[in-house]
Design a protein around this motif. Structure first.
Motif, PDB file in Angstrom:
ATOM      1  N   ALA A 105      36.834  46.155  32.468  1.00  8.74           N
ATOM      2  CA  ALA A 105      38.035  45.333  32.600  1.00  8.74           C
ATOM      3  C   ALA A 105      38.435  44.699  31.274  1.00  8.74           C
ATOM      4  O   ALA A 105      39.600  44.351  31.066  1.00  8.74           O
ATOM      5  CB  ALA A 105      37.791  44.249  33.647  1.00  8.74           C
ATOM      6  N   ARG A 207      40.972  38.828  48.440  1.00  9.76           N
ATOM      7  CA  ARG A 207      42.235  38.755  47.701  1.00  9.76           C
ATOM      8  C   ARG A 207      42.400  37.434  46.967  1.00  9.76           C
ATOM      9  O   ARG A 207      43.042  37.369  45.925  1.00  9.76           O
ATOM     10  CB  ARG A 207      43.411  38.969  48.666  1.00  9.76           C
ATOM     11  CG  ARG A 207      43.494  40.380  49.230  1.00  9.76           C
ATOM     12  CD  ARG A 207      44.780  40.574  50.024  1.00  9.76           C
ATOM     13  NE  ARG A 207      44.816  39.697  51.185  1.00  9.76           N
ATOM     14  CZ  ARG A 207      44.332  40.022  52.384  1.00  9.76           C
ATOM     15  NH1 ARG A 207      43.743  41.197  52.552  1.00  9.76           N
ATOM     16  NH2 ARG A 207      44.425  39.187  53.395  1.00  9.76           N
ATOM     17  N   THR A 208      41.817  36.381  47.529  1.00 11.06           N
ATOM     18  CA  THR A 208      41.964  35.071  46.907  1.00 11.06           C
ATOM     19  C   THR A 208      40.608  34.421  46.686  1.00 11.06           C
ATOM     20  O   THR A 208      39.643  34.706  47.410  1.00 11.06           O
ATOM     21  CB  THR A 208      42.825  34.132  47.777  1.00 11.06           C
ATOM     22  OG1 THR A 208      42.095  33.818  48.979  1.00 11.06           O
ATOM     23  CG2 THR A 208      44.153  34.785  48.139  1.00 11.06           C
ATOM     24  N   PRO A 232      34.707  36.080  40.118  1.00 16.02           N
ATOM     25  CA  PRO A 232      35.887  36.951  40.054  1.00 16.02           C
ATOM     26  C   PRO A 232      35.528  38.369  39.641  1.00 16.02           C
ATOM     27  O   PRO A 232      34.648  38.584  38.805  1.00 16.02           O
ATOM     28  CB  PRO A 232      36.757  36.275  38.995  1.00 16.02           C
ATOM     29  CG  PRO A 232      35.772  35.585  38.102  1.00 16.02           C
ATOM     30  CD  PRO A 232      34.653  35.142  38.985  1.00 16.02           C
ATOM     31  N   GLU A 234      37.681  42.278  38.794  1.00 14.89           N
ATOM     32  CA  GLU A 234      38.823  42.631  37.946  1.00 14.89           C
ATOM     33  C   GLU A 234      40.130  42.094  38.515  1.00 14.89           C
ATOM     34  O   GLU A 234      40.925  41.499  37.805  1.00 14.89           O
ATOM     35  CB  GLU A 234      38.898  44.154  37.808  1.00 14.89           C
ATOM     36  CG  GLU A 234      39.987  44.612  36.840  1.00 14.89           C
ATOM     37  CD  GLU A 234      39.973  46.111  36.638  1.00 14.89           C
ATOM     38  OE1 GLU A 234      40.903  46.635  36.002  1.00 14.89           O
ATOM     39  OE2 GLU A 234      39.018  46.766  37.119  1.00 14.89           O
ATOM     40  N   LYS A 235      40.357  42.302  39.831  1.00 13.99           N
ATOM     41  CA  LYS A 235      41.580  41.819  40.456  1.00 13.99           C
ATOM     42  C   LYS A 235      41.287  41.203  41.814  1.00 13.99           C
ATOM     43  O   LYS A 235      42.156  41.153  42.684  1.00 13.99           O
ATOM     44  CB  LYS A 235      42.582  42.971  40.630  1.00 13.99           C
ATOM     45  CG  LYS A 235      43.072  43.570  39.318  1.00 13.99           C
ATOM     46  CD  LYS A 235      44.056  44.702  39.582  1.00 13.99           C
ATOM     47  CE  LYS A 235      44.544  45.324  38.277  1.00 13.99           C
ATOM     48  NZ  LYS A 235      45.485  46.445  38.520  1.00 13.99           N
ATOM     49  N   SER A 236      40.064  40.730  41.996  1.00 14.80           N
ATOM     50  CA  SER A 236      39.654  40.214  43.298  1.00 14.80           C
ATOM     51  C   SER A 236      38.471  39.267  43.111  1.00 14.80           C
ATOM     52  O   SER A 236      38.052  38.995  41.989  1.00 14.80           O
ATOM     53  CB  SER A 236      39.277  41.370  44.227  1.00 14.80           C
ATOM     54  OG  SER A 236      38.265  42.163  43.625  1.00 14.80           O
ATOM     55  N   TYR A 237      37.947  38.785  44.236  1.00 10.27           N
ATOM     56  CA  TYR A 237      36.824  37.848  44.197  1.00 10.27           C
ATOM     57  C   TYR A 237      35.703  38.362  45.090  1.00 10.27           C
ATOM     58  O   TYR A 237      35.934  39.066  46.065  1.00 10.27           O
ATOM     59  CB  TYR A 237      37.277  36.455  44.653  1.00 10.27           C
ATOM     60  CG  TYR A 237      38.274  35.833  43.715  1.00 10.27           C
ATOM     61  CD1 TYR A 237      37.871  35.015  42.669  1.00 10.27           C
ATOM     62  CD2 TYR A 237      39.635  36.099  43.861  1.00 10.27           C
ATOM     63  CE1 TYR A 237      38.790  34.467  41.795  1.00 10.27           C
ATOM     64  CE2 TYR A 237      40.567  35.557  42.982  1.00 10.27           C
ATOM     65  CZ  TYR A 237      40.131  34.744  41.950  1.00 10.27           C
ATOM     66  OH  TYR A 237      41.039  34.215  41.076  1.00 10.27           O
TER      67      TYR A 237
END
Length: 271
Positions: A105, A207-208, A232, A234-237
């Motif tokens: 990432a 997602r959050t 976290p 790359e684009k999520s948790y």
């Protein structure tokens, strides 16, 4: 991943009151890693279910958690000696499933083995093989093969068994396909596959951040002697739970019985 004995495991977890709900090319006489099927659909029952099994080890029964040491691999992932070893030996385990490829990432990101991730190295990510394992990946559609070392953990997507670097993906023909059915032949492992190890359960992707934090708080109530973190991707948790002593038996139990309403629970070896 070779499952523990059902009889021994059932004795350890006897008395558990409710499920946790928070949501091939075959080589003769060769040990087989099990096929990894898609996980079951999430369960959405509305009831208080955050309670650990009675067999869950207490702090007095296990050693404290510790840092996972770096597991170095040769420059480029594999050495000439590794290739000679593969050429002169038979695999000790085999697994078939789907492979994908991935990249870091950000520049300088460290892989799970503690070394800096390198797109150009012949390495791969696997959830449960010991770190540093020497494997050969064969694309079952094209016949292309590549020898590589396990340096990272993943893929954290149901139904996929191995994630390749760009170099590994190009060598095996997975790069252009994106997703390909492969055979993973294991030739060498620094540590046993079937015993020992340091284990955890990784849960996500969310997602959050708030979803991850809420699950973390519930798991902390149920497993107060475990290390539970949210972090976290790359684009999520994600949420990770490490049982006391990094117990494989307890981690396997949690992975089997934990059905998040969001995301999936993955059994993962840390070392």
């Amino acid at each position: 991943m070779i499952a523990e004995s059902n009889s021994r495991f059932s004795l350890r977890c006897a008395g558990f009151a409710a499920l946790l709900i928070v949501s091939g090319c075959h080589h003769e006489r060769v040990a087989q890693l099990p096929q990894q099927a898609l996980p079951p659909r999430p369960v959405y029952a509305e009831q208080p279910v955050y309670a650990p099994p009675q067999g869950y080890p207490s702090q007095s029964q296990t050693q404290p958690l510790g840092r996972i040491p770096v597991t170095p691999v040769p420059p480029g992932g594999v050495s000439p000696e590794d290739l000679d070893f593969v050429a002169s030996h038979r695999p000790i385990a085999t697994q078939e499933g789907f492979a994908t490829w991935y990249t870091a990432a950000y520049k300088g990101r460290k892989a799970a083995n503690g070394q800096v991730f390198d797109d150009l190295a012949m390495t791969a990510a696997h959830r449960t093989l010991p770190m540093g394992s020497l494997i050969v990946v064969t694309n079952l559609e094209t016949g292309q093969t590549g020898a590589m070392r396990i340096t990272d953990r993943g893929p954290f997507v149901g139904g996929r068994i191995v994630d390749l670097t760009i170099a590994s993906a190009k060598a095996t023909g997975v790069y252009r396909q994106g997703l390909a059915r492969v055979r993973v032949d294991v030739y060498q492992t620094p540590k046993p596959i079937e015993s020992g190890g340091r284990w955890c359960v990784q849960i996500g992707a969310f997602r959050t951040e708030q979803q991850a934090i809420e699950l973390k708080q519930k798991l902390l109530q149920a497993y107060s002697d475990s290390n539970v973190i949210e972090f976290p991707g790359e684009k999520s948790y994600w949420v990770r739970i490490r049982p006391q002593g990094d117990s494989r038996e307890v981690a396997e139990y949690i992975a089997r019985h934990l059905h998040p309403a969001e995301g999936q629970a993955f059994l993962t070896r840390l070392d």
